[in-house]
Design an enzyme around this catalytic site. Structure first.
Site, PDB file in Angstrom:
ATOM      1  N   GLU A 119      37.328  45.839  27.614  1.00 57.13           N
ATOM      2  CA  GLU A 119      38.738  45.653  27.265  1.00 57.13           C
ATOM      3  C   GLU A 119      39.001  44.225  26.844  1.00 57.13           C
ATOM      4  O   GLU A 119      38.308  43.302  27.240  1.00 57.13           O
ATOM      5  CB  GLU A 119      39.654  46.034  28.427  1.00 57.13           C
ATOM      6  CG  GLU A 119      39.226  45.562  29.808  1.00 57.13           C
ATOM      7  CD  GLU A 119      39.219  44.071  29.999  1.00 57.13           C
ATOM      8  OE1 GLU A 119      40.119  43.404  29.437  1.00 57.13           O
ATOM      9  OE2 GLU A 119      38.324  43.558  30.688  1.00 57.13           O
ATOM     10  N   GLU A 134      35.632  42.387  28.929  1.00 57.74           N
ATOM     11  CA  GLU A 134      34.905  42.768  27.717  1.00 57.74           C
ATOM     12  C   GLU A 134      33.835  43.826  27.969  1.00 57.74           C
ATOM     13  O   GLU A 134      33.162  44.250  27.032  1.00 57.74           O
ATOM     14  CB  GLU A 134      34.233  41.557  27.048  1.00 57.74           C
ATOM     15  CG  GLU A 134      35.148  40.419  26.695  1.00 57.74           C
ATOM     16  CD  GLU A 134      34.401  39.237  26.090  1.00 57.74           C
ATOM     17  OE1 GLU A 134      33.161  39.339  25.863  1.00 57.74           O
ATOM     18  OE2 GLU A 134      35.022  38.199  25.855  1.00 57.74           O
TER      19      GLU A 134
END
Length: 358
Positions: free
Chosen positions: A176, A323
């Site tokens: 994300e 991430e």
């Protein structure tokens, strides 16, 4: 896929891993040239993967990483150390190969896709366009998204799971990116766990003590608004997702459910992805059997979410980048578990006496 067909899938329980494959894997572990249990959690990792993949020789060579990006209206209340424009700038960095997850994906030989679920920046040409709106509404003042927008986000996640399945993925990692998304994740986790804001609100991108205090007040405001607006539905996961979630967080929930439906194991990253997992598991408890947990984040709320999921992560490195980076770092452990399970000799093959002296 239409909204109706996805809603039907979302209401169905994921399939169970194959118990017969798990039993065969346990038998194989017992036959290998080592004392029982001497490889610790690596043994159970291989057994679990064998059951999930319904294979006698589990493997995680083909890894699919889907990075969901989205912006958050709550940023207007000053809850982040960085401006929202950073979300779009980081999408460009992911695409150019300069971000941590980009480096790790190359190292692993993994597929990396970037999905824009709704940012304030212009769409990047290398990002998959799943834009729902230019960021969510301010969750401290109103629902972050409508029910229809929530369903769009769930479908964006399911579409990523479908692409992973089409690519023959043996493991899925969801990442994300979204300035403000630790605020959304903290509020959503608090609503689902009935926990106070101070227990799950942390520094995110690097807030100082005063910044964390302000952020906590904003989460408290969001929780008060959520409970007052939704009354007895306050802990319903679908309602909570729409009220307090982010587009990328809801998409992660949809991706995990979509992967389980397609029998793809999921390696869960840190705090934000774990909150998405919590929401999805609260909606469909059988999903829990498809999840592996990569690491314990440095974000203080992560411990509470892991406990609620009865999860013991593989690593504890103090990482809190997001991430999907922590999950990517853990992939070699899963690969090692598979290699040991598949390639070690049995006592019979090696001519080693298994009988203990008495």
């Amino acid at each position: 896929m239409t909204t109706a067909s996805f809603s039907q899938r979302f209401l169905q329980a994921p399939p169970a891993p194959t118990s017969a494959a798990a039993e065969r894997a346990r038998d194989r572990q017992a036959s290998l040239t080592k004392p029982a249990g001497s490889l610790g959690r690596l043994e159970q990792l291989a057994i679990t993967l064998a059951a999930q993949q319904d294979r006698d020789r589990p493997a995680v060579d083909r890894v699919h990483i889907a990075l969901f990006a989205g912006d958050h209206g709550v940023c207007e209340d000053g809850i982040s150390a960085f401006p929202q424009t950073v979300t779009g700038q980081m999408i460009a960095n992911f695409a150019a190969g300069g971000a941590a997850i980009s480096v790790l994906a190359r190292q692993l030989g993994a597929t990396l896709e970037i999905i824009d679920t709704g940012t304030v920046s212009a769409r990047h040409p290398q990002a998959i366009d799943a834009r729902i709106a230019a960021g969510t509404a301010n969750l401290a003042r109103t629902d972050a998204m409508t029910a229809a927008e929530r369903d769009q986000a769930l479908m964006a996640g399911d579409a990523a799971a479908e692409r992973a399945a089409a690519a023959g993925a043996e493991l899925f990692i969801g990442g994300e990116m979204g300035i403000g998304n630790t605020t959304s994740a903290a509020a959503l986790a608090c609503a689902l766990l009935d926990a106070p804001a101070r227990a799950l609100t942390g520094p995110g991108t690097g807030l100082d003590a005063a910044g964390v205090t302000h952020k906590t007040r904003i989460v408290e405001q969001a929780l008060h608004r959520h409970a007052a607006t939704h009354a007895r539905l306050a802990q319903d996961p679908l309602t909570a997702m729409a009220s307090l979630g982010g587009f990328e967080i809801v998409a992660l929930s949809g991706a995990m459910l979509g992967c389980a439906a397609r029998r793809i194991p999921v390696l869960v990253d840190g705090f934000i992805v774990s909150v998405a997992a919590l929401a999805a598991v609260r909606h469909a408890p059988a999903l829990r059997d498809w999840l592996h947990f990569a690491h314990r984040s440095g974000e203080p709320g992560h411990a509470h979410v892991l406990a609620a999921l009865d999860a013991e992560p593989l690593l504890d490195l103090g990482m809190r980048l997001g991430e999907g980076s922590g999950a990517a770092v853990a992939v070699p452990l899963l690969r090692a578990a598979c290699a040991l399970h598949n390639e070690m000799a049995s006592f019979e093959q090696a001519g080693v006496d298994k009988t203990r002296e008495t």
